[in-house]
Scaffold this motif. Structure first.
Motif, PDB file in Angstrom:
ATOM      1  N   GLU B 426       0.865  -1.166   0.000  1.00 34.18           N
ATOM      2  CA  GLU B 426       0.000   0.000   0.000  1.00 34.18           C
ATOM      3  C   GLU B 426       0.906   1.221   0.000  1.00 34.18           C
ATOM      4  O   GLU B 426       2.091   1.127   0.317  1.00 34.18           O
ATOM      5  CB  GLU B 426      -0.894  -0.030   1.248  1.00 34.18           C
ATOM      6  N   GLU B 427       0.330   2.358  -0.351  1.00 33.50           N
ATOM      7  CA  GLU B 427       1.115   3.588  -0.413  1.00 33.50           C
ATOM      8  C   GLU B 427       1.942   3.790   0.852  1.00 33.50           C
ATOM      9  O   GLU B 427       3.060   4.254   0.823  1.00 33.50           O
ATOM     10  CB  GLU B 427       0.183   4.796  -0.591  1.00 33.50           C
ATOM     11  N   ARG B 428       1.345   3.422   1.982  1.00 33.42           N
ATOM     12  CA  ARG B 428       1.969   3.765   3.255  1.00 33.42           C
ATOM     13  C   ARG B 428       2.841   2.654   3.824  1.00 33.42           C
ATOM     14  O   ARG B 428       3.400   2.791   4.889  1.00 33.42           O
ATOM     15  CB  ARG B 428       0.868   4.106   4.254  1.00 33.42           C
ATOM     16  N   THR B 429       2.926   1.558   3.114  1.00 34.15           N
ATOM     17  CA  THR B 429       3.762   0.456   3.603  1.00 34.15           C
ATOM     18  C   THR B 429       5.229   0.871   3.595  1.00 34.15           C
ATOM     19  O   THR B 429       5.743   1.353   2.581  1.00 34.15           O
ATOM     20  CB  THR B 429       3.595  -0.779   2.692  1.00 34.15           C
ATOM     21  N   LEU B 430       5.912   0.684   4.726  1.00 31.41           N
ATOM     22  CA  LEU B 430       7.337   0.990   4.775  1.00 31.41           C
ATOM     23  C   LEU B 430       8.086  -0.006   3.905  1.00 31.41           C
ATOM     24  O   LEU B 430       7.834  -1.206   3.959  1.00 31.41           O
ATOM     25  CB  LEU B 430       7.874   0.854   6.200  1.00 31.41           C
ATOM     26  N   VAL B 431       9.004   0.505   3.098  1.00 30.10           N
ATOM     27  CA  VAL B 431       9.921  -0.369   2.368  1.00 30.10           C
ATOM     28  C   VAL B 431      11.261  -0.379   3.105  1.00 30.10           C
ATOM     29  O   VAL B 431      11.776  -1.424   3.455  1.00 30.10           O
ATOM     30  CB  VAL B 431      10.090   0.099   0.908  1.00 30.10           C
ATOM     31  N   CYS B 432      11.797   0.819   3.354  1.00 29.53           N
ATOM     32  CA  CYS B 432      13.039   0.944   4.117  1.00 29.53           C
ATOM     33  C   CYS B 432      12.686   1.187   5.572  1.00 29.53           C
ATOM     34  O   CYS B 432      12.121   2.233   5.912  1.00 29.53           O
ATOM     35  CB  CYS B 432      13.882   2.096   3.573  1.00 29.53           C
ATOM     36  N   ARG B 433      12.997   0.219   6.414  1.00 26.22           N
ATOM     37  CA  ARG B 433      12.655   0.321   7.830  1.00 26.22           C
ATOM     38  C   ARG B 433      13.514   1.355   8.543  1.00 26.22           C
ATOM     39  O   ARG B 433      13.041   2.042   9.455  1.00 26.22           O
ATOM     40  CB  ARG B 433      12.844  -1.037   8.512  1.00 26.22           C
ATOM     41  N   CYS B 434      14.782   1.467   8.132  1.00 24.86           N
ATOM     42  CA  CYS B 434      15.705   2.372   8.826  1.00 24.86           C
ATOM     43  C   CYS B 434      15.308   3.831   8.615  1.00 24.86           C
ATOM     44  O   CYS B 434      15.188   4.596   9.558  1.00 24.86           O
ATOM     45  CB  CYS B 434      17.128   2.171   8.320  1.00 24.86           C
ATOM     46  N   GLU B 435      15.137   4.216   7.347  1.00 25.36           N
ATOM     47  CA  GLU B 435      14.855   5.608   7.023  1.00 25.36           C
ATOM     48  C   GLU B 435      13.366   5.874   6.909  1.00 25.36           C
ATOM     49  O   GLU B 435      12.947   6.968   6.542  1.00 25.36           O
ATOM     50  CB  GLU B 435      15.560   5.995   5.722  1.00 25.36           C
ATOM     51  N   GLU B 436      12.565   4.868   7.178  1.00 22.99           N
ATOM     52  CA  GLU B 436      11.111   4.987   7.142  1.00 22.99           C
ATOM     53  C   GLU B 436      10.625   5.554   5.816  1.00 22.99           C
ATOM     54  O   GLU B 436       9.906   6.547   5.749  1.00 22.99           O
ATOM     55  CB  GLU B 436      10.630   5.823   8.326  1.00 22.99           C
ATOM     56  N   VAL B 437      11.054   4.896   4.752  1.00 29.75           N
ATOM     57  CA  VAL B 437      10.651   5.283   3.402  1.00 29.75           C
ATOM     58  C   VAL B 437       9.522   4.354   2.965  1.00 29.75           C
ATOM     59  O   VAL B 437       9.670   3.130   2.988  1.00 29.75           O
ATOM     60  CB  VAL B 437      11.830   5.167   2.417  1.00 29.75           C
ATOM     61  N   SER B 438       8.404   4.951   2.569  1.00 35.69           N
ATOM     62  CA  SER B 438       7.242   4.131   2.206  1.00 35.69           C
ATOM     63  C   SER B 438       7.235   3.831   0.708  1.00 35.69           C
ATOM     64  O   SER B 438       7.955   4.449  -0.080  1.00 35.69           O
ATOM     65  CB  SER B 438       5.956   4.861   2.586  1.00 35.69           C
ATOM     66  N   TYR B 439       6.385   2.881   0.345  1.00 28.62           N
ATOM     67  CA  TYR B 439       6.185   2.555  -1.065  1.00 28.62           C
ATOM     68  C   TYR B 439       5.714   3.793  -1.819  1.00 28.62           C
ATOM     69  O   TYR B 439       6.160   4.063  -2.938  1.00 28.62           O
ATOM     70  CB  TYR B 439       5.164   1.418  -1.182  1.00 28.62           C
ATOM     71  N   GLY B 440       4.857   4.586  -1.202  1.00 27.90           N
ATOM     72  CA  GLY B 440       4.396   5.824  -1.827  1.00 27.90           C
ATOM     73  C   GLY B 440       5.545   6.791  -2.076  1.00 27.90           C
ATOM     74  O   GLY B 440       5.610   7.446  -3.119  1.00 27.90           O
ATOM     75  N   ASP B 441       6.463   6.879  -1.121  1.00 29.22           N
ATOM     76  CA  ASP B 441       7.639   7.739  -1.305  1.00 29.22           C
ATOM     77  C   ASP B 441       8.415   7.311  -2.555  1.00 29.22           C
ATOM     78  O   ASP B 441       8.875   8.144  -3.337  1.00 29.22           O
ATOM     79  CB  ASP B 441       8.573   7.649  -0.092  1.00 29.22           C
ATOM     80  N   LEU B 442       8.567   6.008  -2.710  1.00 28.68           N
ATOM     81  CA  LEU B 442       9.319   5.504  -3.865  1.00 28.68           C
ATOM     82  C   LEU B 442       8.571   5.786  -5.162  1.00 28.68           C
ATOM     83  O   LEU B 442       9.161   6.189  -6.169  1.00 28.68           O
ATOM     84  CB  LEU B 442       9.578   4.001  -3.726  1.00 28.68           C
ATOM     85  N   ARG B 443       7.268   5.583  -5.140  1.00 30.97           N
ATOM     86  CA  ARG B 443       6.475   5.840  -6.348  1.00 30.97           C
ATOM     87  C   ARG B 443       6.530   7.316  -6.737  1.00 30.97           C
ATOM     88  O   ARG B 443       6.666   7.656  -7.906  1.00 30.97           O
ATOM     89  CB  ARG B 443       5.017   5.429  -6.127  1.00 30.97           C
ATOM     90  N   ARG B 444       6.458   8.180  -5.731  1.00 33.95           N
ATOM     91  CA  ARG B 444       6.510   9.614  -6.037  1.00 33.95           C
ATOM     92  C   ARG B 444       7.888  10.010  -6.563  1.00 33.95           C
ATOM     93  O   ARG B 444       8.004  10.818  -7.487  1.00 33.95           O
ATOM     94  CB  ARG B 444       6.128  10.439  -4.809  1.00 33.95           C
ATOM     95  N   ALA B 445       8.930   9.428  -5.977  1.00 32.32           N
ATOM     96  CA  ALA B 445      10.271   9.739  -6.493  1.00 32.32           C
ATOM     97  C   ALA B 445      10.397   9.264  -7.936  1.00 32.32           C
ATOM     98  O   ALA B 445      11.052   9.903  -8.759  1.00 32.32           O
ATOM     99  CB  ALA B 445      11.340   9.075  -5.620  1.00 32.32           C
ATOM    100  N   HIS B 446       9.745   8.176  -8.237  1.00 34.77           N
ATOM    101  CA  HIS B 446       9.788   7.649  -9.605  1.00 34.77           C
ATOM    102  C   HIS B 446       9.029   8.565 -10.565  1.00 34.77           C
ATOM    103  O   HIS B 446       9.559   8.977 -11.596  1.00 34.77           O
ATOM    104  CB  HIS B 446       9.185   6.240  -9.626  1.00 34.77           C
ATOM    105  N   THR B 447       7.792   8.901 -10.193  1.00 39.46           N
ATOM    106  CA  THR B 447       6.964   9.655 -11.140  1.00 39.46           C
ATOM    107  C   THR B 447       7.304  11.149 -11.142  1.00 39.46           C
ATOM    108  O   THR B 447       7.424  11.748 -12.202  1.00 39.46           O
ATOM    109  CB  THR B 447       5.470   9.485 -10.826  1.00 39.46           C
TER     110      THR B 447
END
Lengths: 120, 528
Positions: B426-447
């Motif tokens: 989900e958008e809010r799922t953490l991908v990077c636990r250390c830096e607390e980067v969510s899947y949404g953060d990654l998608r936004r950085a991509h788009t």
């Protein structure tokens, strides 16, 4: 003999040979620090020294990996304010690219860890 | 100053132990560096030997193989052929013009005394390496280690003319909503608590992910008294038994599988295939999981079920530890299981002169294979130094390794990471636990920021930039980057997330103490 440690003042026993993290989990304590952004609880995750989730202050020394450090009699665990707000080794000004607002949103979310269905 | 060894072996698991004793018995002068306090690695992890109990070996496979290697290690150490350095992590490895390797090590924390000594001093940092602190630590090292360690030199430095890297691996993880809750652990971590510390991480457990390793974790938990509510296996199962290449390669594995099936039945553990945990529920700790049937690609395709649990053990295969090999510039490739591994030839030689690699770092394949590769690497090195070889032995080892690799490949094909796994996020799922980067953060950085390749994604959204340096989220981040570009993950995606400037966090004092003249011209800080 059973070692006697303290976690924020409360007694935590440990068997000689156990790690600090194992003794905490055995005592029913699953988390001992908070994340820097969302303030979420963390404890053991990888359990073998890889993930650094389990960082803890031991006898006043911060950032020890609880999963690796052997328990010892008289150890004082987690009694630093830092354990409540541990962050990365260096705090960096370059945050997430979306700015604080969306970062905060993401963080709040992570904080639920599930339990709600708003996205489902 | 330091004596230069013929070879430094890094890691004292199945591959490293085998390599070290084989090299020593072939007449080489060996240094064996390991992060743990006692030998065995993750596979033979066991309770502190100074407080051993007979039942500590319960659930261990190949235990006599381990005790045999441990005995040979003792003998070789007594003869002065192996300098054993436990409780130390190699954080930097360099090579000088003459081809001599220098390993810089830092205490891992697994051996208590040296750190507590320096910690009680005025400096206040556990890993202080001010000259006096390190010297003091080194002096007490031998006395304090359970296995009677040798001392590294004052700067924690080891030099050798060749390297055998046996750095193993750790559980591969895929993020899922709620995986950052306390009570969620890696499958290997749950196992380590049981085998290494006699601690049960929870009472009601769900074990989930893919691969045969889920079975020993589930049965280990059950044997220790937990109620294992389910094993959720994302793939269909036992396909490798029908794989003619795989099953015929290593017949003993079918017996092992049958034993686990019997144990699962005895403990009445439900084994749900084509099932994944799609969400972990709870406020401040795990309370329940939601599982779903999935199709072949991992897309939820069936009814959802909620299971109460206080422990979730997750494992999606293993990620090899490659930082030292990558630091030296060794060639890597993507293995059948999708992990980045070091490319080696038929004698375990990497692309870097004098650097051999054995075990999981050359491809996840299990302890038996790792042991064979460790032996072969040592024998090949000894032969290259002109030591006499046992006729036929290397040929037999190479044949066995070939069979083991074919079996491993069959297993990897049976238990792939489901291609559609990012759809659980989900958008809010953490991908990077250390830096607390969510899947949404990654998608936004991509788009929004055109962070299309993983390296740029890492720079702009910061996954993999925290304490663990991408060890936990690297595989997932590379997969997400590839998926956002609608293509498969490549070795080039994985490499920037597997490279680390330093292989372990060290104090500024340790960095400042580095003898610049002995550092390679390569800037160790190139990646950050």
């Amino acid at each position: 003999m059973t070692y006697r440690m303290t976690f924020r003042g409360a007694a935590v026993p440990a068997e000689p040979g156990q790690s600090v993290g194992a003794a905490l989990v055995a005592a029913g304590i699953l988390d001992w620090r908070s994340t820097r952004k969302a303030g979420r609880p963390r404890g053991l995750f990888c359990g073998i020294g890889v993930c650094f989730d389990c960082l803890i202050t031991i006898d006043g020394v911060p950032d020890r990996r609880a999963c690796l450090v052997p328990a010892a009699d008289g150890m004082r665990l987690g009694d630093s304010a830092q354990d409540r707000s541990l962050g990365s080794p260096q705090d960096r000004s370059v945050g997430s690219p979306q700015g604080d607002e969306s970062r905060g949103g993401g963080s709040r979310d992570a904080s639920q860890g599930g339990g709600r269905d708003e996205d489902a | 100053m330091t004596r230069t060894h013929d070879v430094a072996v890094v890691g004292a698991g199945p591959a490293g132990l085998a390599a070290a004793v084989e090299a020593a018995e072939a007449g080489l002068d060996v240094a064996l560096v390991d992060g743990a306090a006692q030998p065995g690695g993750q596979y033979w992890r066991h309770y502190d030997e100074r407080h051993a109990r007979p039942d500590d070996r319960a659930g261990h496979h190949g235990w006599p193989v381990f005790t045999g290697l441990r005995e040979r290690l003792r003998t070789a150490r007594a003869a002065g052929r192996i300098r054993y350095l436990p409780g130390r992590q190699v954080y930097l490895v360099t090579r000088d013009e003459a081809g001599t390797f220098t390993l810089r090590t830092t205490p891992s924390g697994a051996v208590g005394t040296p750190e507590s000594i320096s910690a009680s001093g005025a400096v206040g940092t556990p890993e202080s390496t001010s000259a006096s602190g390190a010297g003091e630590a080194a002096k007490t090292f031998a006395a304090s280690s359970p296995s009677g360690a040798s001392a590294p030199d004052a700067a924690g430095q080891v030099t050798a003319r060749a390297l055998i890297l046996c750095t193993g691996g750790y559980d591969r993880q895929l993020p899922v909503p709620g995986w950052d809750l306390p009570g969620v652990m890696t499958a290997g971590g749950v196992q380590a608590l049981l085998k290494g510390h006699r601690v049960l991480a929870g009472r009601r457990a769900v074990v989930a992910g893919t691969g045969p390793f889920l079975l020993p974790v589930a049965t280990g938990l059950a044997r220790a008294g937990a109620s294992v509510e389910a094993v959720a296996e994302a793939n269909g199962t036992l396909g490798w038994l029908r794989d003619p290449v795989g099953a015929a390669s290593v017949p003993g594995k079918a017996v092992e599988a049958a034993q686990y099936a019997a144990l699962m039945a005895r403990h009445r553990i439900p084994y749900r295939t084509r099932t994944v945990v799609t969400r972990i529920l709870g406020q401040d700790r795990v309370e329940a999981v939601r599982i779903s049937r999935v199709d072949r690609d991992g897309r939820p395709a069936g009814p959802v079920k909620e299971i109460a649990a206080d422990l979730v053990a997750l494992g999606w295969g293993f990620t090899p530890s490659l930082e030292l090999a990558l630091m030296l510039g060794a060639d890597t490739r993507k293995d059948v299981d999708g992990s980045l591994v070091v490319a080696v030839d038929g004698f375990q030689r990497s692309s870097v002169e004098g650097v051999y690699v054995a075990g999981e770092a050359t491809g996840v394949g299990g302890a038996v294979l790792a042991t064979q590769e460790g032996r072969l690497s040592a024998l090949a090195l000894a032969r290259s130094l002109g030591r006499p070889a046992v006729p036929g032995l290397m040929g037999r080892l190479r044949a066995a390794i070939g069979r083991g690799r074919r079996f491993a490949a069959a297993m990897h094909r049976t238990y792939p990471v489901p291609s559609a796994w990012t759809e659980w996020l989900e958008e809010r799922t953490l991908v990077c636990r250390c830096e607390e980067v969510s899947y949404g953060d990654l998608r936004r950085a991509h788009t929004d920021l055109c962070a299309h390749d993983p390296r740029t994604l890492k720079m702009l959204a910061r996954p993999g930039m925290g304490w663990c340096q991408g060890r936990v989220c690297g595989f997932a981040t590379a997969g997400i980057a590839a998926c956002l570009n609608r293509r498969e993950t490549t070795a080039e995606d994985l490499r920037p997330l597997s490279t680390r400037s330093l292989a372990a966090p060290v104090t500024l004092g340790e960095l400042a103490a580095l003898d610049r003249s002995r550092t390679s011209p390569d800037d160790p800080h190139h990646d950050q």
